[in-house]
Structures are given as structure tokens and as C-alpha cells.
Write a protein that holds these residues in place. Sequence first.
Motif, PDB file in Angstrom:
ATOM      1  N   GLU A  13      47.805  57.522  27.283  1.00  0.00           N
ATOM      2  CA  GLU A  13      47.468  56.496  26.299  1.00  0.00           C
ATOM      3  C   GLU A  13      47.753  55.118  26.891  1.00  0.00           C
ATOM      4  OE1 GLU A  13      48.855  55.262  21.824  1.00  0.00           O
ATOM      5  OE2 GLU A  13      48.843  57.384  22.361  1.00  0.00           O
ATOM      6  N   ARG A  14      46.852  54.187  26.684  1.00  0.00           N
ATOM      7  CA  ARG A  14      46.981  52.841  27.251  1.00  0.00           C
ATOM      8  C   ARG A  14      48.064  52.058  26.507  1.00  0.00           C
ATOM      9  NH1 ARG A  14      43.708  47.795  26.554  1.00  0.00           N
ATOM     10  NH2 ARG A  14      44.109  46.610  28.430  1.00  0.00           N
ATOM     11  N   VAL A  15      48.908  51.393  27.261  1.00  0.00           N
ATOM     12  CA  VAL A  15      49.959  50.564  26.690  1.00  0.00           C
ATOM     13  C   VAL A  15      49.528  49.107  26.810  1.00  0.00           C
ATOM     14  CG1 VAL A  15      52.371  49.858  26.886  1.00  0.00           C
ATOM     15  CG2 VAL A  15      51.719  52.227  27.351  1.00  0.00           C
ATOM     16  N   ILE A  16      49.473  48.415  25.703  1.00  0.00           N
ATOM     17  CA  ILE A  16      49.082  47.004  25.695  1.00  0.00           C
ATOM     18  C   ILE A  16      50.327  46.163  25.967  1.00  0.00           C
ATOM     19  CG2 ILE A  16      48.040  45.144  24.347  1.00  0.00           C
ATOM     20  CD1 ILE A  16      46.029  47.275  24.532  1.00  0.00           C
ATOM     21  N   THR A  17      50.240  45.295  26.973  1.00  0.00           N
ATOM     22  CA  THR A  17      51.349  44.412  27.314  1.00  0.00           C
ATOM     23  C   THR A  17      50.875  42.964  27.259  1.00  0.00           C
ATOM     24  OG1 THR A  17      50.821  44.553  29.669  1.00  0.00           O
ATOM     25  CG2 THR A  17      52.419  46.134  28.823  1.00  0.00           C
ATOM     26  N   PRO A  18      51.784  41.999  27.202  1.00  0.00           N
ATOM     27  CA  PRO A  18      51.376  40.595  27.148  1.00  0.00           C
ATOM     28  C   PRO A  18      50.667  40.154  28.428  1.00  0.00           C
ATOM     29  CG  PRO A  18      53.739  40.826  26.702  1.00  0.00           C
ATOM     30  CD  PRO A  18      53.234  42.156  27.116  1.00  0.00           C
ATOM     31  N   GLN A  19      49.973  39.063  28.322  1.00  0.00           N
ATOM     32  CA  GLN A  19      49.281  38.460  29.463  1.00  0.00           C
ATOM     33  C   GLN A  19      50.311  37.884  30.430  1.00  0.00           C
ATOM     34  OE1 GLN A  19      46.791  35.256  28.168  1.00  0.00           O
ATOM     35  NE2 GLN A  19      45.906  34.892  30.166  1.00  0.00           N
ATOM     36  N   CYS A  20      50.005  37.917  31.723  1.00  0.00           N
ATOM     37  CA  CYS A  20      50.872  37.324  32.748  1.00  0.00           C
ATOM     38  C   CYS A  20      51.066  35.832  32.436  1.00  0.00           C
ATOM     39  CB  CYS A  20      50.230  37.507  34.124  1.00  0.00           C
ATOM     40  SG  CYS A  20      51.170  36.804  35.487  1.00  0.00           S
ATOM     41  N   THR A  21      52.263  35.323  32.653  1.00  0.00           N
ATOM     42  CA  THR A  21      52.563  33.936  32.282  1.00  0.00           C
ATOM     43  C   THR A  21      52.209  32.912  33.353  1.00  0.00           C
ATOM     44  OG1 THR A  21      54.810  34.134  33.122  1.00  0.00           O
ATOM     45  CG2 THR A  21      54.475  34.573  30.792  1.00  0.00           C
ATOM     46  N   THR A  22      51.767  33.344  34.523  1.00  0.00           N
ATOM     47  CA  THR A  22      51.474  32.419  35.611  1.00  0.00           C
ATOM     48  C   THR A  22      50.248  31.573  35.298  1.00  0.00           C
ATOM     49  OG1 THR A  22      52.376  33.989  37.198  1.00  0.00           O
ATOM     50  CG2 THR A  22      50.988  32.232  38.075  1.00  0.00           C
ATOM     51  N   VAL A  23      50.403  30.253  35.399  1.00  0.00           N
ATOM     52  CA  VAL A  23      49.294  29.337  35.182  1.00  0.00           C
ATOM     53  C   VAL A  23      48.523  29.207  36.496  1.00  0.00           C
ATOM     54  CG1 VAL A  23      48.633  26.977  34.577  1.00  0.00           C
ATOM     55  CG2 VAL A  23      50.518  28.099  33.378  1.00  0.00           C
ATOM     56  N   VAL A  24      47.210  29.402  36.423  1.00  0.00           N
ATOM     57  CA  VAL A  24      46.371  29.357  37.614  1.00  0.00           C
ATOM     58  C   VAL A  24      45.991  27.910  37.900  1.00  0.00           C
ATOM     59  CG1 VAL A  24      44.170  30.106  38.591  1.00  0.00           C
ATOM     60  CG2 VAL A  24      45.453  31.635  37.092  1.00  0.00           C
ATOM     61  N   PRO A  25      46.344  27.396  39.090  1.00  0.00           N
ATOM     62  CA  PRO A  25      45.950  26.020  39.416  1.00  0.00           C
ATOM     63  C   PRO A  25      44.439  25.960  39.593  1.00  0.00           C
ATOM     64  CG  PRO A  25      46.946  27.064  41.317  1.00  0.00           C
ATOM     65  CD  PRO A  25      47.076  28.027  40.178  1.00  0.00           C
ATOM     66  N   ALA A  26      43.833  24.958  38.980  1.00  0.00           N
ATOM     67  CA  ALA A  26      42.374  24.882  39.035  1.00  0.00           C
ATOM     68  C   ALA A  26      41.903  23.443  39.124  1.00  0.00           C
ATOM     69  CB  ALA A  26      41.783  25.534  37.787  1.00  0.00           C
ATOM     70  N   ASN A  27      40.776  23.264  39.805  1.00  0.00           N
ATOM     71  CA  ASN A  27      40.151  21.945  39.785  1.00  0.00           C
ATOM     72  C   ASN A  27      39.292  21.847  38.522  1.00  0.00           C
ATOM     73  OD1 ASN A  27      37.766  23.337  40.288  1.00  0.00           O
ATOM     74  ND2 ASN A  27      37.861  22.986  42.478  1.00  0.00           N
ATOM     75  N   THR A  28      38.644  20.739  38.282  1.00  0.00           N
ATOM     76  CA  THR A  28      37.924  20.501  37.030  1.00  0.00           C
ATOM     77  C   THR A  28      36.808  21.524  36.800  1.00  0.00           C
ATOM     78  OG1 THR A  28      38.359  18.168  37.349  1.00  0.00           O
ATOM     79  CG2 THR A  28      36.756  18.739  35.679  1.00  0.00           C
ATOM     80  N   HIS A  29      35.986  21.764  37.813  1.00  0.00           N
ATOM     81  CA  HIS A  29      34.876  22.701  37.636  1.00  0.00           C
ATOM     82  C   HIS A  29      35.378  24.113  37.372  1.00  0.00           C
ATOM     83  CE1 HIS A  29      31.151  24.875  38.149  1.00  0.00           C
ATOM     84  NE2 HIS A  29      31.735  25.617  39.078  1.00  0.00           N
ATOM     85  N   PHE A  30      36.354  24.550  38.163  1.00  0.00           N
ATOM     86  CA  PHE A  30      36.884  25.902  38.017  1.00  0.00           C
ATOM     87  C   PHE A  30      37.538  26.089  36.654  1.00  0.00           C
ATOM     88  CE2 PHE A  30      40.083  29.241  39.033  1.00  0.00           C
ATOM     89  CZ  PHE A  30      39.186  30.258  39.291  1.00  0.00           C
ATOM     90  N   GLU A  31      38.240  25.072  36.180  1.00  0.00           N
ATOM     91  CA  GLU A  31      38.891  25.144  34.867  1.00  0.00           C
ATOM     92  C   GLU A  31      37.851  25.264  33.758  1.00  0.00           C
ATOM     93  OE1 GLU A  31      42.211  22.703  32.249  1.00  0.00           O
ATOM     94  OE2 GLU A  31      41.518  21.899  34.147  1.00  0.00           O
ATOM     95  N   ASP A  59      63.399  37.274  34.163  1.00  0.00           N
ATOM     96  CA  ASP A  59      64.016  36.172  33.424  1.00  0.00           C
ATOM     97  C   ASP A  59      63.352  35.954  32.071  1.00  0.00           C
ATOM     98  OD1 ASP A  59      65.779  35.757  35.520  1.00  0.00           O
ATOM     99  OD2 ASP A  59      64.525  34.223  36.459  1.00  0.00           O
ATOM    100  N   GLY A  60      62.968  37.037  31.416  1.00  0.00           N
ATOM    101  CA  GLY A  60      62.390  36.966  30.080  1.00  0.00           C
ATOM    102  C   GLY A  60      60.913  36.616  30.029  1.00  0.00           C
ATOM    103  N   LYS A  61      60.260  36.482  31.181  1.00  0.00           N
ATOM    104  CA  LYS A  61      58.835  36.147  31.213  1.00  0.00           C
ATOM    105  C   LYS A  61      58.042  37.321  31.765  1.00  0.00           C
ATOM    106  CE  LYS A  61      59.623  31.248  32.099  1.00  0.00           C
ATOM    107  NZ  LYS A  61      59.417  30.156  33.050  1.00  0.00           N
ATOM    108  N   PRO A  62      56.910  37.671  31.137  1.00  0.00           N
ATOM    109  CA  PRO A  62      56.092  38.782  31.644  1.00  0.00           C
ATOM    110  C   PRO A  62      55.215  38.354  32.814  1.00  0.00           C
ATOM    111  CG  PRO A  62      55.156  37.931  29.612  1.00  0.00           C
ATOM    112  CD  PRO A  62      56.425  37.166  29.849  1.00  0.00           C
ATOM    113  N   TYR A  63      55.133  39.224  33.835  1.00  0.00           N
ATOM    114  CA  TYR A  63      54.315  38.961  35.020  1.00  0.00           C
ATOM    115  C   TYR A  63      53.509  40.204  35.383  1.00  0.00           C
ATOM    116  CZ  TYR A  63      57.163  34.806  35.942  1.00  0.00           C
ATOM    117  OH  TYR A  63      57.800  33.596  35.849  1.00  0.00           O
ATOM    118  N   CYS A  64      52.347  39.993  35.995  1.00  0.00           N
ATOM    119  CA  CYS A  64      51.584  41.094  36.577  1.00  0.00           C
ATOM    120  C   CYS A  64      52.250  41.471  37.895  1.00  0.00           C
ATOM    121  CB  CYS A  64      50.118  40.679  36.790  1.00  0.00           C
ATOM    122  SG  CYS A  64      49.887  39.375  38.013  1.00  0.00           S
TER     123      CYS A  64
END
Length: 87
Positions: A13-31, A59-64
Motif C-alpha cells: 500500500e502506498r504511503v503518502i508523505t509530505p513534499q520535500c522542503t528543498t527550494v529549487v533555485p530558478a531563474n525567471t523563465h524556469f520559475e 532536524d524536523g524537516k522532510p526531505y527526499c
Amino acid sequence: MISKLKQTPPPPERVITPQCTTVVPANTHFETWRKGRYADLRPHTDPARCQRESVVEIDGKPYCTLHGGKVALAKWLKGELVEKVQA
């Protein structure tokens, strides 16, 4: 003729977990592309963050696995990780 020798087990059975907290650096077009693309594909997620599901909590933050490994390696290189001895 092909015959089945044993039953294959059902998938876990699939376990749903929170989204990774890492913010992806992006330029304007990519964002702009990320906001449009992930608004359609995954409207419940934050398009500025990594789109993978979390696997570890550091440290209390979810990561992939990708970003969690980077955080763990950085902590280890700084000497912030200590070995936990099982009693």
C-alpha cells in the motif's frame, strides 16, 4: 503452454508523505514554467519546492533521498552527526 507456478504478492500500500522542503533555485523563465507545469500536474504541491515525496526527516524537516543525502553529508562533514549506539 505457460503456467503460473506461484502467486505474486500484491503490491504494498502506498504511503503518502509530505513534499520535500528543498527550494529549487530558478531563474525567471524556469520559475514561470514550474508554476504553470506543476499547477496542472500537482495542484496540491508548492511549485517552488522539490516535487519528490519525502523519505527522511532531518532536524524536523522532510526531505527526499536526493536532498536528504546532501543535508546528511554536509552535517557529517561539519562534524554535527554523532554515532547512535544501540543499548
